[in-house]
Each structure stands twice: as structure tokens, then as C-alpha cells.
Design a protein around this motif. Structure first.
Motif, PDB file in Angstrom:
ATOM      1  N   HIS A 139       0.832  -1.204   0.000  1.00 25.12           N
ATOM      2  CA  HIS A 139       0.000   0.000   0.000  1.00 25.12           C
ATOM      3  C   HIS A 139       0.865   1.251   0.000  1.00 25.12           C
ATOM      4  N   LYS A 140       1.922   1.175   0.826  1.00 20.66           N
ATOM      5  CA  LYS A 140       2.798   2.340   0.868  1.00 20.66           C
ATOM      6  C   LYS A 140       3.473   2.567  -0.486  1.00 20.66           C
ATOM      7  N   SER A 141       3.773   1.461  -1.193  1.00 18.19           N
ATOM      8  CA  SER A 141       4.458   1.577  -2.489  1.00 18.19           C
ATOM      9  C   SER A 141       3.573   2.189  -3.552  1.00 18.19           C
ATOM     10  N   ILE A 142       2.316   1.836  -3.503  1.00 20.24           N
ATOM     11  CA  ILE A 142       1.444   2.271  -4.605  1.00 20.24           C
ATOM     12  C   ILE A 142       0.654   3.508  -4.247  1.00 20.24           C
ATOM     13  N   VAL A 162       1.259   6.186  -6.703  1.00 20.95           N
ATOM     14  CA  VAL A 162       0.967   5.799  -8.094  1.00 20.95           C
ATOM     15  C   VAL A 162      -0.529   5.761  -8.355  1.00 20.95           C
ATOM     16  N   VAL A 203      -2.631   3.198  -8.114  1.00 23.42           N
ATOM     17  CA  VAL A 203      -2.710   2.124  -9.096  1.00 23.42           C
ATOM     18  C   VAL A 203      -4.144   1.807  -9.497  1.00 23.42           C
ATOM     19  N   ASN A 204      -5.059   2.185  -8.703  1.00 18.77           N
ATOM     20  CA  ASN A 204      -6.436   1.821  -9.034  1.00 18.77           C
ATOM     21  C   ASN A 204      -7.103   2.821  -9.960  1.00 18.77           C
ATOM     22  N   GLU A 211      -4.607  -4.097  -5.114  1.00 17.02           N
ATOM     23  CA  GLU A 211      -4.564  -4.534  -6.515  1.00 17.02           C
ATOM     24  C   GLU A 211      -3.366  -3.894  -7.197  1.00 17.02           C
ATOM     25  N   LEU A 214       7.157  -0.439 -10.366  1.00 16.18           N
ATOM     26  CA  LEU A 214       6.484  -0.749  -9.110  1.00 16.18           C
ATOM     27  C   LEU A 214       7.404  -1.569  -8.198  1.00 16.18           C
ATOM     28  N   ARG A 227       9.850   0.615  -6.677  1.00 19.97           N
ATOM     29  CA  ARG A 227       9.283   1.440  -5.624  1.00 19.97           C
ATOM     30  C   ARG A 227       9.044   0.598  -4.351  1.00 19.97           C
ATOM     31  N   TYR A 228       8.623  -0.673  -4.527  1.00 19.85           N
ATOM     32  CA  TYR A 228       8.390  -1.551  -3.365  1.00 19.85           C
ATOM     33  C   TYR A 228       9.689  -1.726  -2.581  1.00 19.85           C
ATOM     34  N   THR A 234      10.515   1.270  -0.681  1.00 22.10           N
ATOM     35  CA  THR A 234       9.668   1.396   0.505  1.00 22.10           C
ATOM     36  C   THR A 234      10.157   0.478   1.618  1.00 22.10           C
TER      37      THR A 234
END
Lengths: 664, 295
Positions: free
Chosen positions: A46-49, A52, A54-55, B238, B245, B248-249, B252
Motif C-alpha cells: 500500500h505504501k508503495s502504490i 501511483v 494504481v487503481n 490490486e 512498481l 518502488r516496493y 519502501t
């Protein structure tokens, strides 16, 4: 170039097509089944996206290359359905001939780097647009034509040869180029008993003439199978101020002093103020500058007092920023009078003999008086053929062959040259026709009476000096590089008296009039080259120069303004011809490494200096008016096939990405 | 009594025999042990002199000093006591993840450290976060308790998820004494780990935080369009796996680990990151030794 689309579908068909992209996008969202995976914690994900998002819909689209590629395929197909095409231009014709003008006026800089470069650029474009299989030929022309490249379909070779074309300083003549171009298009004919037969099959060609059109109309040429297209180069508002003439002459006030005269013409559309500077051997003084204000289309003269001059090179330069620089400078070779070498052959003519022996004549001429028998002597024959004399006066006698000199015939006609005489008339009246010929300067004939005279029929190119109601009494006509003056009357005649003895009589009262010595002076000054202040006539660029050998067996060489010394070609004993007068400037004639004479090559050519093109450019070839065109014909090029192939390629890319799971 | 355990191999046991736990602080113990205590007692290690007062044990009078000074002084010796060693294991569902599972790895690590404590006569208490507040964990002492301790560890299973802070708070309430506490957790707490660690700091304990992460968490081997389900609370994320990505992960994760380490260092706690693809033997003999928990 124009891009057009053609509607191939009806409105309901378009509705269906337009529904395809939204359908793909909705299918994409429907088909997107995310694989559930259990993870220890979604905390880090969640922190990563977070940033972004993403949804969001756009994020989804951004990450889905497959969707984008599918949409691209559909768009390409829709574009294909619109049948796009370029309404472009291409050259017409299968056989192309490019005539590129490289005369002096094409050096003007009113377009591009220069007109010639612009012409070369356009021809380059045209060659690029030729269709496969088209053959082309390149000819450059000024006063003469030069085949740069024969017919070939090798575009690279054509481009190379076009690039290699160099500007010249020459005048323009299209006729030579047209004759060269028509060689294959209009093959010669042979006359047979049954009629006229062509010696080869005619190969029609399209003729592209790239020029500024500054040349006289071409006459006496039939285009035949040539289809001309005139592509004008240049602007109608081009600006040019030119030195139209530059000469040195004796001062009217004091014949011992000299003055230089530069005639400057404004060929532009606006009034021009120019500074004319005179340079003597490269040096100039403040008094050698003159400012001229010249209305458009007119000329003004600048006169520079030179005083007594030594032999030198004079240059006149215009300080003006115009579109053609070559005619902003002119040069002249000053050579103060060397006494002219004059031969008078007479059986006795006291008035004439007295007139040629005055002090003023003696300063400009060295006169030798001989009797008619002298004509048979070897000395005369050698000197006459060798060009030793500047002027030969034949008083009531004729030579067997014309000498290599200017001549004056009194009472007789030259043995050659097309002179004819009418019936002798008594007491012909002299008409006061003001002749502007240099020979008649200061000569007033109102008080002159002739006892008898023979009207003359003047050869072509000649002009009347003394006119009468019966015809010309005295005339001058050119012969090669010389001029012949023929008088239809005598000064001292001879007939048979009543006692049967020959007696002399005075044929005119002219010798006792003031105009006679003036005429004699003009004669020596004009026809005796020794009196000429300027050495040699002005030579136009590219024109051959005839050179006299200083001694039998001499080999002359010429040093041009630029480049190496060149041998002059001997055309006959004692006569040389030099052809390499391509550059403007001063040429030196050398013999045994010593300078014999100099001559100047100047661009005094109104057609080349008047660089303004017409508002509606057109040229005339024979009876055909060729109007300006761009050289292109409309052509359309459809490229739906390319689009379809592109769509196929995109489809294959999508397949690759789908199968290889490429993540971007 | 079993002779072998899945948690500790005989080879590891042999290596651990020579080790001992290091406490950076001196704590008061409850029973006599092998560690110095702030209390004065009867060990062989001399501490100080003090004046004799009536009632003192005459056995501790320094007669040599009396002979020289004619004054009675009492020799005071340092007391040697046991050390309280606590192991607190996170048994949330997220720990039951990876190969081996993070919980198993935590149990192995707890067994190894507890064994070291047992052989040095320290007092070992093993607790879990999900343990009810009033029920203290089992206490082990002495080498003979090894198998009991291992059995106890074997029985620990993933539990109902309890917030980290609450689990630690309960632990602190149950165990008022001081000592060394080793917290074995993945720190994957959505509400944050800071409150939990602050509880430990407030008890003035010698705290070691070992964050255990599985290799799958550090370098996820996933691709495609995924719906990630949190095994603890069923929360979903999702994602469409892409290079940016994944990058970025990892950024993080690195920031998270750095944050935890920084938090611990600032508060006098020792932080250690353990991956389940690094063996316990390697971790104890290598990393923990360099970090000063064992020697």
C-alpha cells in the motif's frame, strides 16, 4: 504537399467503427481478472502504490501496453479506411533535361546563397523526385553550353554533377544549350528520293530551364519534341548598381591631361546613393572619390581628373551593398599615348601631307609617306601582314590584300570587304547630319564643298560619316578587329589635261577649312591605336582575345588575375588567341617572362547587371512563349498499404509482448 | 524426553555451549546466579570496605586490617545473581509465512538464545504476543530445562492476530522485572511499531528487536495483474507488477527497515534484521555476536 482523406464508409458503418475502441477498453476492464495472492502484509504494498494510485483508470491504462497496442492497431485500421494520400508533386516526363544557367547574373545573391545555388538546390530536389527508370541529363549554360552529365538514371551521379557546376562571369545565350539539348529529341533528317527521313527515332524529352531569364529571346530554333518548362530563379525587386562603363580619355580642356570616366547605372527599384572610388595601382586618394545619386533605371557618370599619367592599372570600385557584387568593380589599363605608326601612300597630295605633319599630329603619330610603288616592296608587305602599322592611308591607290591595320581609302574602294560605289555625281551637297562617331567629333562640314563624289554602299555594320542627298560620301565599316574608312571623294584628284598630260586638281575645299585638321587628328587618335589612352579594348568574360606577336616566332603566355600562366594559342603566324578570359580583372601578356601588354576583362553587360526578373517571368523560344512554372506536376501517393503493414507490425509486437510477458 | 529437536541441531548446540548472553546493564536477579548483581553478597569478588557495626557477621571482618589499624572493617563482596532473559515471539498470521516460516525461524532463534541463557543459569521466560494478559509464560532455568524449553517452543503456533502494541504492553505488565528482552517479530503492523517499542524502552530493559523477514518479502517473485490479500486482516491491494512498481516496493521496504533501525538506535535498543534464508547458526554466531547480544 497536401494531405487528404477520402471517406469510404457510410455514417452507420462509421458508427460501428467508432464503437470498436470503447469496446476494446471496456473488454479490457472486464477481462482483467487479477490473480489473488496471499501476502504476509499489504502494508508495504500500500505504501508503495500510494503515490501511483494504481487503481485509477489512467494508471491502469498506462500500465497496459497490450491495450494501448490494440488501440493503436484499431486506429491504424481506421486511418487505412480513410484512404489517406498525399496530393504531392512530381516531375512529368520520362526523359528530363535540366538546363542550369550559370552566367554572371546567376551569381546574384537575392535568393539563397546565390541564384545558381538555388537553381542547383531545386534541380537536386527534382532529381530526388524522379521516378525509377527516368533518365536525366544536366547542361550548364552561359554564353556557351556545357554538358555536365549525359542521360543517366543514376541519381547520385546526377546530384554530384549538379553540385559540381560552378558560376561563371559570362553572358547568357540559351540557343547553344537548346541545340545541345535537342540532339536526341530532334534527330537530324536526311533527304531521300522518297522524302525526308529521320536518321534516328525521336526521343521526346522534358526540358527544365532554370534561369533568371536575363537573356534575349531565342530566335531560329524549333523545340520539336522538347517540352520546355521555365523555372525562374530570382526576385523582381533585386537590387543592383553596376559600373556600366569605365574608360580613360584625354581631357577636353587640355589634351596633355587625362581623365577617367566611370558610368554607373542603377538597375534597382529605388534611388541609390553610391560612392565611386578610383584606385591607381591599388592606391586611392580623397579626390578619387565621387558620390553619385542615381534614380532607378538611370545612369550617372563620375569623372576623375588624372592629370598626366604613367602606365598603370586603374580600378573603379562602388561602395554599395547590392545583390550582385561582380559589377561593382571595373578596371582599365592606362597606357599614355605611344605615337601611332601611320603609313600614307600617295602619288602626291600636298594638303594631306601638310595636315599629317602638323605638330599636334606629330605628338600622337609617326607618319611615313611613300609612293604607290611602295606597295610592291617586301618591307611593306611584311609590315602590312605583320600588323606593324596602326593606320594605312591609301590615296587613290589600293593594295592587293588588305593590311593588318586600320585603313583610310581616298577616292578608291578597298579590294575586299563588300564596299560598292554608285555613279559619280558632281558637286554633291553635304548634309549637316550630326554624326556622333568619334571620327567626326568637332568636325563641322557646313562650309565644305565637294567638286565631285561617289556615293558609297556601306557593308553591314558600317556607318556614314559624311552624308549627301546621293548617298554616303564617307563611311566607316569594321573588318575583323580593324576599321576601314572610305571616302567617296578625293582631296587632290588627277586627270588628263587638254594637252594630254596628267594634271592635278583640288577635289574639295575641305583642307582649307578648320574641320580638316580636326578630322585628321580624330583619325589618328581613333584609328591609330598609339593614340589610345587605354591599352586594349575591354574584353567581355569568356570572349577570346587576339594577341599580336611582338616578333616572328615569339610564344606568348598570359597570366590571368587568378591561377597559373597559360600559353596563348597561335592561330596563324604572328597571331595568337587567348580563350581563358573567365575571370574579371587584369591579364598580362608575357613574352620571355616580360610583360608585353595588359588587357582588362570587365563585366560591362546590361543583361547580366540588370538582375531584376520580370513580374511575370517568361522566355521566348522561337515562336513559343514559355511561362514560368514550378516544374512540378500534381501527383498523389496513397499509403494505406503502408498503414496496413504498420498495423500488422504492431499486432505482431502485441503478440510478442503477450507471449513473452515483457514488463515495461 | 526427546533427544533431538527440529529447532536446534546438535552441531548448533555444541557451538552455543561456549557462548553467553551479554547484558549491557546490571540487573537485580531473583536467585543466585553467575552474574554480578548491584546487591552486595557472598561471591569471591571483592567490592568494598565498610565500618563494622554491631550485629554484622564476624566472618566478614577483615582481621588483617584490624591487626594493622586496630579498627574493625567489614569486607563487602559482590553478589552474583541470575539474569532475567525474556523472549517475546510474534505469533501473528503474518509470521506463518515463508520457507521456513518466519515463526519457525523465530522459534529456532529463541531456542538458540534461550539455550545460551540456560547453560549460564539465567532465568529464561518465553512468551508470545497473543498470550492472555494475566497468564505469565513458562520460566526455565538451568541446563536441565532445555528440553522443556524446546517442547514449549514447539507448541507455539500462529495465533489470533493481536496488535503489536497491545501484546508488548501485556508482556510488560506481566513481567515487571528487568532483564534482557528479545522481541522476534516482522514489525508488519499497520498501526505502527513505535508504540510497542516505547513500552519496552519504558521498562528500562535491555531490548533487542529482531525483525524477521522472509526472502519472498524482501524480493517478491510475483508478476502480472494481482490482487494481494493480507493474511491477517484480509485487506487487499490490486497491483500490476511492473519494473517501476517493484523498484518502488524495494525502496519502501528499505525505507521501512532504515526507519525501524533508526528508531531503535535512538532509544538504546539494538535492531537486527534477519532473513529466513540466513541460517540461525549463521545469525547467532555471526550477526548477534557482532551486535553484542552474545559472546
Amino acid at each position: 504537399m497536401e494531405f487528404t482523406l477520402t471517406n469510404m464508409l457510410s455514417w452507420w458503418q462509421w458508427m460501428i467503427v467508432a464503437a470498436v475502441p470503447p469496446a476494446i477498453i471496456s473488454l479490457y476492464f472486464l477481462k482483467l481478472k487479477r490473480r489473488p495472492i496471499e501476502v504476509p502484509s499489504t502494508y508495504l504494498w500500500h505504501k508503495s502504490i500510494e503515490d501511483v494510485h494504481v487503481n485509477s483508470i489512467w494508471q491502469r491504462l498506462r500500465n497496459s501496453w497490450l491495450l494501448l497496442l490494440q488501440l493503436l492497431v484499431v486506429l491504424l485500421i481506421i486511418l487505412t479506411l480513410l484512404r489517406p494520400d498525399w496530393k504531392g508533386q512530381q516531375l512529368g516526363g520520362k526523359r528530363l533535361i535540366f538546363l542550369i544557367d550559370n552566367s554572371a547574373s546567376m551569381r546574384a545573391t537575392d535568393v539563397g546563397p546565390s541564384r545558381l545555388e538555388e537553381a542547383k538546390r531545386r534541380v537536386g530536389q527534382m532529381i530526388e523526385r524522379t521516378n525509377a527508370g527516368d533518365t536525366a541529363m544536366v547542361i550548364s549554360f552561359s554564353d556557351a553550353a556545357r554538358v555536365e552529365q549525359q542521360f543517366t538514371n543514376d541519381r547520385q551521379q546526377l546530384q554530384r554533377r549538379v553540385k559540381a557546376i560552378r558560376p561563371t562571369q559570362r553572358s547568357t545565350s540559351l540557343l547553344d544549350a537548346l541545340r545541345t539539348a535537342s540532339g536526341l529529341a530532334n534527330p537530324g533528317h536526311v533527304a531521300e528520293d522518297t522524302g525526308d527521313l529521320a536518321v534516328a527515332e525521336a526521343l521526346p524529352a522534358k526540358l527544365y530551364i532554370l534561369s533568371d531569364g536575363k537573356f534575349p529571346a531565342v530566335t531560329g530554333f524549333s523545340l520539336g519534341h522538347l517540352t520546355p518548362e521555365f523555372v525562374p530563379i530570382g526576385r523582381s525587386d533585386a537590387d543592383n548598381v553596376a559600373i556600366a562603363a569605365f574608360s580613360v580619355r584625354r581631357s577636353e580642356a587640355d589634351r596633355e591631361l587625362y581623365q577617367a570616366l566611370a558610368r554607373v547605372k542603377n538597375y534597382g527599384t529605388d534611388e541609390a546613393t553610391v560612392m565611386v572610388a578610383l584606385y591607381r595601382e591599388g592606391q586611392t586618394e580623397e579626390s578619387d572619390n565621387a558620390e553619385l545619386t542615381i534614380p532607378p533605371g538611370e545612369d550617372r557618370s563620375a569623372i576623375f581628373e588624372l592629370g598626366a599619367v604613367e602606365p598603370c592599372v586603374l580600378r573603379a570600385k562602388l561602395d554599395v551593398d547590392d545583390d550582385l557584387a561582380d559589377d561593382n568593380e571595373a578596371c582599365a589599363i592606362v597606357s599614355p599615348a605611344q605615337p601611332a605608326n601611320v603609313l600614307l601612300i600617295t602619288a602626291g597630295n600636298e594638303p594631306l601631307e601638310m595636315a599629317v605633319q602638323t605638330d599636334s599630329v606629330a605628338r600622337i603619330a609617326q607618319v611615313e609617306i611613300k609612293g604607290p610603288d611602295y606597295r610592291q616592296e617586301k618591307t611593306y608587305l611584311d609590315n602590312a601582314a605583320g600588323g606593324v602599322y596602326d593606320l594605312v592611308i591609301y590615296d587613290r591607290c589600293v593594295p592587293k590584300t588588305m593590311p593588318q591595320a586600320n585603313t583610310l581609302f581616298l577616292g578608291v574602294l578597298p579590294p575586299s570587304g563588300g564596299w560598292k560605289a554608285g555613279a559619280q555625281v558632281a558637286m554633291p551637297q553635304i548634309l549637316p547630319s550630326p554624326s556622333d562617331h568619334p571620327l567626326m567629333r568637332w568636325v563641322k562640314l557646313g562650309d565644305v564643298a565637294l567638286l565631285e563624289g561617289t556615293p558609297l554602299k556601306i557593308p553591314s555594320g558600317g556607318s556614314t560619316l559624311i552624308d549627301s542627298p546621293n548617298g554616303a560620301m564617307m563611311a566607316v565599316a569594321p573588318r575583323e578587329r580593324y576599321e576601314d574608312v572610305v571616302s567617296g571623294f578625293v582631296i587632290v584628284g588627277e586627270d588628263t589635261g587638254e594637252d594630254g598630260k596628267p594634271r592635278r586638281y583640288i577635289g574639295t575645299n575641305w583642307p582649307i577649312r578648320p574641320s580638316f585638321p580636326a578630322f585628321i587628328f580624330n583619325l589618328f587618335e581613333y584609328l591609330g591605336s598609339g593614340a589610345a589612352v587605354t591599352e586594349g579594348d575591354n574584353v567581355s568574360p569568356g570572349r577570346p582575345v587576339e594577341l599580336d606577336a611582338p616578333a616572328p616566332g615569339a610564344q606568348l603566355r598570359v597570366r590571368p588575375p587568378k591561377g597559373k600562366v597559360i600559353d596563348a594559342r597561335q592561330v596563324k603566324p604572328g597571331k595568337f588567341s587567348f580563350m581563358g578570359t573567365d575571370d574579371l580583372g587584369v591579364y598580362e601578356v608575357l613574352w620571355k617572362k616580360k610583360r608585353q601588354r595588359r588587357f582588362a576583362v570587365n563585366l560591362f553587360h546590361s543583361d547580366e547587371s540588370d538582375i531584376r526578373t520580370d513580374e511575370k517571368p517568361a522566355i521566348k523560344i522561337g515562336y513559343v512563349d514559355v511561362n514560368a512554372s514550378t516544374g512540378w506536376v500534381a501527383a498523389s501517393r496513397q499509403f494505406w498499404k503502408v498503414l496496413l503493414l504498420l498495423g500488422l507490425a504492431v499486432l505482431m509486437l502485441e503478440w510478442y509482448i503477450y507471449n513473452r510477458r515483457v514488463y515495461l | 524426553m526427546p533427544e533431538t529437536s527440529t529447532l536446534l541441531s546438535p552441531e548448533l548446540l555444541a557451538k552455543l555451549e561456549t557462548m553467553e548472553l551479554v547484558s549491557r546493564k546490571i540487573f537485580r536477579g531473583r536467585m543466585k546466579g553467575e552474574r554480578r548483581s548491584p546487591r552486595k553478597g557472598q561471591s569471591v569478588e571483592f567490592a568494598d570496605f565498610r565500618n563494622y557495626v554491631p550485629g554484622d557477621d564476624l566472618r566478614f571482618v577483615d582481621w588483617n586490617t584490624y591487626a594493622r589499624l586496630e579498627k574493625l572493617f567489614l569486607k563487602i563482596f559482590l553478589e552474583e545473581e541470575d539474569l532475567h532473559f525474556y523472549v517475546l515471539i510474534d505469533t501473528s498470521a503474518s509470521m506463518d509465512f515463508g520457507t521456513p516460516t518466519k515463526l519457525h525461524y523465530a522459534k529456532q532463534l529463541a531456542a538458540a538464545l534461550s539455550f545460551i541463557a540456560l547453560i549460564r543459569s539465567d532465568r529464561v521466560r518465553i512468551e508470545t504476543l497473543g498470550q492472555p494478559g494475566s497468564q505469565p509464560g513458562a520460566v526455565f532455568r538451568g541446563r536441565q530445562s532445555l528440553w522443556q524449553m524446546l517442547d514449549h517452543l514447539e507448541t507455539i503456533e500462529p495465533d489470533e492476530p493481536v496488535p503489536l502494541a497491545e501484546g508488548v504492553k501485556n508482556f510488560c505488565l506481566r513481567n515487571p522485572g528487568k532483564g534482557i528482552v528479545v522481541l522476534l517479530t516482522d514489525l508488519m503492523e499497520k498501526s505502527g511499531y513505535e508504540a510497542a517499542l516505547k513500552y519496552l524502552v519504558s521498562r528500562n530493559m535491555d531490548v533487542y528487536v529482531v525483525q524477521i523477514l522472509s526472502a519472498e518479502e524482501v524480493d517478491p517473485d510475483v508478476q502480472g495483474d494481482l490482487r494481494l490479500v493480507d493474511c491477517e486482516d484480509g485487506n487487499t491491494a490490486e497491483v500490476t507488477i511492473s519494473v517501476p512498481l517493484m523498484k518502488r516496493y524495494k525502496q519502501t521496504l528499505a525505507a521501512f527497515v532504515d526507519g525501524a533501525r533508526d528508531f531503535c538506535n535512538r532509544r538504546g535498543m539494538v535492531y537486527l534484521l534477519a532473513r529466513n534464508d540466513v541460517t540461525v547458526e549463521e545469525l547467532v554466531t555471526g550477526f548477534l555476536r557482532t551486535r553484542g547480544l552474545v559472546r
